[in-house]
Design an enzyme around this catalytic site. Sequence first.
Site, PDB file in Angstrom:
ATOM      1  N   TYR A  25       0.902  -1.111  -0.372  1.00 24.37           N
ATOM      2  CA  TYR A  25      -0.060   0.213  -0.154  1.00 24.37           C
ATOM      3  C   TYR A  25       0.820   1.609  -0.050  1.00 24.37           C
ATOM      4  CZ  TYR A  25      -3.275   3.297   1.453  1.00 24.37           C
ATOM      5  OH  TYR A  25      -4.124   4.528   1.955  1.00 24.37           O
ATOM      6  N   GLU A  47     -11.565   5.071   5.464  1.00 29.54           N
ATOM      7  CA  GLU A  47     -10.883   6.491   6.768  1.00 29.54           C
ATOM      8  C   GLU A  47     -12.234   6.638   7.852  1.00 29.54           C
ATOM      9  OE1 GLU A  47      -8.293   7.181   6.807  1.00 29.54           O
ATOM     10  OE2 GLU A  47      -7.473   7.192   4.774  1.00 29.54           O
ATOM     11  N   TRP A  55      -4.952   0.634  10.318  1.00 28.19           N
ATOM     12  CA  TRP A  55      -5.392   0.469   8.958  1.00 28.19           C
ATOM     13  C   TRP A  55      -5.443  -0.753   8.052  1.00 28.19           C
ATOM     14  CZ3 TRP A  55      -7.802   3.117   5.999  1.00 28.19           C
ATOM     15  CH2 TRP A  55      -7.834   2.906   4.358  1.00 28.19           C
TER      16      TRP A  55
END
Length: 186
Positions: A25, A47, A55
């Site tokens: 990522y 988000e 995350w």
Amino acid sequence: MELVRGADGLARCGWAAGSPVLLAYHDTEWGRPVHGEAAHLERITLEAFQSGLSWLTILNKRPAFRAAFAGFDADVVAAYDDADVARLMGDAGIVRNRRKIEAAITNAAACVALRADGGLERLLRQHAPVGPVEPQAATTSPESVALSKALKRHGFVFVGPTTMYALMEAIGLFDPHLPGCHRRGA
């Protein structure tokens, strides 16, 4: 935040260490501009779901989020009803938080309505910092506060200043990579 050197010898932002998913990522997506309504709605949605979680958890569930939310097609998601909320609450592939699921639907409807004012991508880009931003341990900025307020005025929810700062980093509204990171300025 510190740099780490990977097995490949490349320096990276420290948070990318320890997981191949985070590393990929970091190297291929974080801090790079995205284009199109669905890509921006996806990032806002993810988000919001990340709030209070790691995350990595969200990235691991990303394929399931894409399936659950129709590829983040705003028209489709905006039409979700109580039966869809119930279906999503039973979907172990995503984060099953009713408030966040309902926020995703609300935000899709706000995204559709925002088309009359130029669309979501335009609104987000209007809040990009002017001039270079030095990466730091900040969690908000004047721009993320302004973006949060603008989105809320347009009916979006779960878009607080900290979440919007993370979004701004993720979609490349400024370069979030540390000096010395191989992605800085790329």
